[in-house]
Design an enzyme around this catalytic site. Structure first.
Site, PDB file in Angstrom:
ATOM      1  N   ASP A 204      35.216  51.472  41.559  1.00 35.85           N
ATOM      2  CA  ASP A 204      35.712  50.108  41.403  1.00 35.85           C
ATOM      3  C   ASP A 204      35.531  49.333  42.702  1.00 35.85           C
ATOM      4  O   ASP A 204      34.639  49.645  43.500  1.00 35.85           O
ATOM      5  CB  ASP A 204      37.186  50.147  40.967  1.00 35.85           C
ATOM      6  CG  ASP A 204      37.543  48.995  40.040  1.00 35.85           C
ATOM      7  OD1 ASP A 204      37.576  47.847  40.513  1.00 35.85           O
ATOM      8  OD2 ASP A 204      37.793  49.239  38.846  1.00 35.85           O
ATOM      9  N   HIS A 253      41.359  44.617  42.217  1.00 33.14           N
ATOM     10  CA  HIS A 253      41.028  45.144  40.891  1.00 33.14           C
ATOM     11  C   HIS A 253      41.115  46.667  40.852  1.00 33.14           C
ATOM     12  O   HIS A 253      41.739  47.256  39.962  1.00 33.14           O
ATOM     13  CB  HIS A 253      39.628  44.668  40.506  1.00 33.14           C
ATOM     14  CG  HIS A 253      39.215  44.977  39.110  1.00 33.14           C
ATOM     15  ND1 HIS A 253      38.572  46.141  38.762  1.00 33.14           N
ATOM     16  CD2 HIS A 253      39.337  44.269  37.966  1.00 33.14           C
ATOM     17  CE1 HIS A 253      38.316  46.135  37.461  1.00 33.14           C
ATOM     18  NE2 HIS A 253      38.769  45.009  36.952  1.00 33.14           N
ATOM     19  N   SER A 509      39.287  46.101  31.443  1.00 34.99           N
ATOM     20  CA  SER A 509      39.412  46.830  32.712  1.00 34.99           C
ATOM     21  C   SER A 509      40.753  47.532  32.818  1.00 34.99           C
ATOM     22  O   SER A 509      40.877  48.561  33.485  1.00 34.99           O
ATOM     23  CB  SER A 509      39.267  45.869  33.896  1.00 34.99           C
ATOM     24  OG  SER A 509      37.951  45.446  34.069  1.00 34.99           O
TER      25      SER A 509
END
Length: 586
Positions: A204, A253, A509
Site C-alpha cells: 500500500d 491509506h 480498499s
C-alpha cells in the site's frame, strides 16, 4: 513520441554511457541472500532474496521497465546494464525485471540491444510535464481509492483506555459495524486473535509504525519501501535518496488498511480482524497515491521472499485502470507496450507469490464499473499522458491486480449488506474476477464509514489535528477520533504522542482488508492450508446473498444466490471460516 517496445535481436554491445557515481560499500538491509553479483553493493541498497533496489542517481529521469525473457538471466542482464553505467534502480530476479531511472533519451535503443532483453517500455511520454490543475484545484489524476467520511455536527471523541463497557474490547470497537457483520468478535472468541507466526503484507502507501495500535504489530525489520519519488508529480524529494523512510505513510491509506487487518487489542482505539498476527509494510504507493508497475511487482515478489502468508492489495496498477494487450484502440505504441509489460509482469509476480504460498487479496475497485463488460474508460492514463476515452474489451483488458490469476477480489457492502453504489461488479460471475464481498461502507460515509487507524502527521498536514495533538473543529467534522491512555483527558494536549488517531474511510480498499484479516485467522487455525485452499474455505463459508431487486448504477446483478456479480460467493464470514479451518485441521 517514445517507441514503447523493442525486441532483442542482437547480442550485448558496448553501450558507452558514462558510469554515474555510486558510493562504495556492501550494505544490504535485512532479507535473505541478495540476488546480486559478487561486486560490492553501493550504500543505500536494500535487498530480499529476489529483489534488489539501488540508490537513484537521476530522480527526474524517465522510469524504464526492462523485461527479461528468461527470469533466470535477470542477474546477467542487470550486470550488463550496471557495467555499462546505466542507472539501474531495481532488479527482480524472480520475474525477470530491471527498472532504470534515466534522463538519457537513447536508453531504450541501447537497452533493446542487450542480450536477454525482450522488451523495454516507460509509462511517461517525455513531452508530458505533470498533471494540470483544473478549476477546482484537483489534478487530472483519478481520485484516491477511498473517500473521507465527512459529516457535519459530529463531535470529536477522545476515549481513554478502559472506557468501553465490552470486556476485552478497545474503546471504539462498538463503532466497528463491519467487524460485527463478518463475525470477527465471534471468531476471535472461539479461536483466538490469530497466531503471531502468521504474517500479512500490507502492499500500500506505507504504514505509520509509530501508531500505538500498530507499533507492536508491524515487523519493521522485514518491511520495505520500493517507491522512488517522481519529482514531476510528488514534488521535490524529501530525502536525498528520494526514498521515504519505511516507517512513514504520507497518505494514511495504508495505515487505515493495516488497522482493519490487525490493530492491536491493547485498550486503545480499535481492534483488527486478526490482532494477534504480524504485519509487514511493503510500500508500493507513491506520495500522491500512485502505484507504478516496478514498485508494485517488487512488493508482491518481496512478500513471497519474506515468507508472508497473506498480501492485501487495495489499489490498481497505474496509470491504466484497465491494461489492454496490445493497447486499447487509439493508444500509442508506447502506451500499448507499457500495458503489455504490465500484464506480463504482474501476471508473473502474482503466479510466483501464489506458488510460494502467499494468499492474495485485492479490492474490486471504486469506479462503478463492470469487469465483465467495462465499456469505456475515461480516466486513463492518469499519469504520463493525457487521459482520454478508451474502449475497453474485457477479452483483452484487465484491471490489475484485481483480475489477475490467483487473486481473491472483494466488492464492498454497507451495514445493510447491500452493495455500495461505488463498488465495481462483474456481469460474468463465472470469470472469477469477483469472489467475495466485505464491509467497505456506503458512499454517504458519515458514521457508517469504516473507522481505522490513521497517521497523526497526515491529519496535522490537513489541519485536522493541531500541533499539540488535539482534534480540530475541522477534524471533528471529518470524523477524526482520538484514543489516549489513562491520564490524558479529552481536552489535554498530547506532547508525548501517546494517543492514537482514527479516521473513517469508505471504499473497496476498506473491504479487502476484512478478507485479508479473515484469511490470516484461517491460516492461524490451519497453517498447512495452501492459498487455493484458503480461498476455498473463505468461499465455501461465505454467507450467500441474492441479487437485490434494485440494480446498482454499475449494471444489473447477474447470477444466483450462491454466485453472482455483486457479491461473488457471498459476504465473508470470519466465524464460519475459522470454524471450518479448525475442523479441517483436525
Amino acid at each position: 513520441m517514445v517507441v514503447g517496445v523493442s525486441l532483442s535481436a542482437c547480442s550485448m554491445v558496448s553501450i558507452g554511457r558514462e558510469e554515474p557515481e555510486r558510493s562504495g560499500g556492501s550494505a544490504t538491509s535485512g532479507g535473505a541472500s541478495s540476488p546480486t553479483s559478487s561486486a560490492a553493493l553501493p550504500q543505500g541498497t536494500q535487498s530480499t532474496s529476489s529483489v534488489t533496489t539501488y540508490p537513484v542517481t537521476e530522480p527526474e529521469g524517465l522510469e524504464w521497465v526492462v523485461l527479461v525473457d528468461d527470469p533466470a538471466q535477470t542477474r546477467a542482464v542487470a550486470d550488463r546494464l550496471l557495467g555499462a553505467g546505466e542507472p539501474v534502480i531495481s532488479v527482480n530476479t524472480a520475474i525477470g525485471m530491471v527498472a532504470v531511472r534515466t534522463s538519457d533519451e537513447d536508453f531504450e535503443e541501447r537497452a533493446a540491444q542487450v542480450d536477454g532483453v525482450s522488451a523495454v517500455a516507460t509509462d511517461r511520454d517525455p513531452a508530458w510535464q505533470g498533471p494540470e490543475e483544473d478549476g477546482s484545484g484537483a489534478t487530472s489524476l483519478t481520485a484516491a481509492p477511498s473517500v473521507p467520511a465527512a459529516w457535519r455536527g459530529a463531535p470529536a471523541q477522545t476515549r481513554t483506555a478502559g472506557a468501553s463497557a465490552a470486556p476485552k474490547a478497545d474503546p471504539f470497537d462498538d463503532r466497528l459495524w463491519g467487524m460485527s457483520l463478518i463475525g470477527a468478535p465471534q471468531a476471535q472468541a472461539a479461536a483466538g486473535d490469530g497466531d503471531e507466526g502468521v504474517t500479512v503484507a500490507v502492499i500500500d502507501s506505507g504504514v505509520d509504525v509509530t501508531h500505538p495500535d500498530l507499533s507492536g504489530v508491524v515487523d519493521v525489520e522485514r518491511s520495505r519501501n520500493f517507491v522512488v519519488d517522481r519529482p514531476e508529480i510528488d514534488g521535490d524529494c524529501e530525502q536525498d535518496s528520494c526514498v521515504d523512510p519505511v516507517e512513514e505513510d504520507p497518505s494514511g491509506h495504508g495505515t487505515h488498511v493495516a488497522g482493519t487487518i490487525a490493530a492491536a487489542r491493547n485498550g486503545l482505539g480499535v481492534t483488527g480482524v486478526a490482532p494477534g498476527v504480524r504485519l509487514v509494510n511493503l510500500r508500493a504507493g507513491s506520495d500522491t497515491g500512485m502505484f507504478y508497475l516496478a514498485p508494485t511487482v517488487n512488493a508482491i515478489t518481496a512478500a513471497a521472499d519474506l515468507d508472508v502468508d497473506v498480501a492485501n492489495m487495495s489499489f490498481y496498477v497505474d496509470p491504466w485502470r484497465y491494461a489492454c494487450a496490445g493497447g486499447a484502440p487509439g493508444d500509442t505504441p508506447a502506451q500499448a507496450a507499457m500495458q503489455d509489460l504490465t500484464i506480463e509482469l504482474v501476471g508473473r509476480a502474482l503466479a510466483d507469490a501464489h506458488d510460494r504460498g502467499v494468499t492474495l487479496v485485492a479490492a474490486a475497485g471504486n469506479g462503478r464499473g463492470d469487469h465483465g463488460d467495462p465499456g469505456t474508460d475515461t480516466t486513463s492514463p492518469n499519469y504520463g499522458g493525457e487521459a482520454r476515452e478508451r474502449t475497453i474489451d474485457a477479452d483483452d483488458c484487465l484491471s490489475l491486480p484485481t483480475e489477475g490469476e490467483h487473486v481473491i477480489a472483494v466488492s464492498s457492502v454497507g451495514p445493510d449488506r447491500e452493495l455500495a453504489e461505488y463498488s465495481d461488479i462483474t456481469s460474468d460471475p463465472s470469470s472469477g474476477t469477483l469472489d467475495l464481498a466485505a464491509p467497505g461502507g456506503p458512499a454517504t460515509g458519515g458514521p457508517d464509514a469504516v473507522l481505522s487507524t490513521y497517521p497523526v502527521a497526515a491529519l496535522r498536514e490537513d489541519g485536522l489535528v493541531d500541533g499539540e495533538g488535539r482534534v480540530t473543529d475541522a477534524g471533528a467534522q471529518m470524523g477524526v477520533e482520538r484514543s489516549c491512555p489513562r491520564g490524558t483527558g479529552a481536552d489535554d494536549a498530547d506532547p508525548s504522542a501517546r494517543c492514537g488517531y482514527y479516521q473513517g474511510l469508505v471504499g473497496t480498499s476498506m473491504a479487502s482488508p476484512h478478507v485479508a484479516g479473515t484469511a490470516a485467522l484461517v491460516i492461524s487455525a490451519d497453517p498447512d492450508l495452501t492459498p487455493d485452499e484458503v480461498a476455498e474455505v473463505l468461499g465455501e463459508t461465505a454467507r450467500s446473498q441474492r441479487c437485490p431487486a434494485t440494480p446498482s448504477a454499475a449494471g444489473p446483478c447477474v447470477g444466483d444466490r450462491d454466485l453472482n456479480g455483486y457479491f461473488g460467493r457471498g459476504l465473508v464470514d470470519a466465524e464460519a471460516a475459522v470454524d471450518a479451518a479448525e475442523k479441517q485441521a483436525g
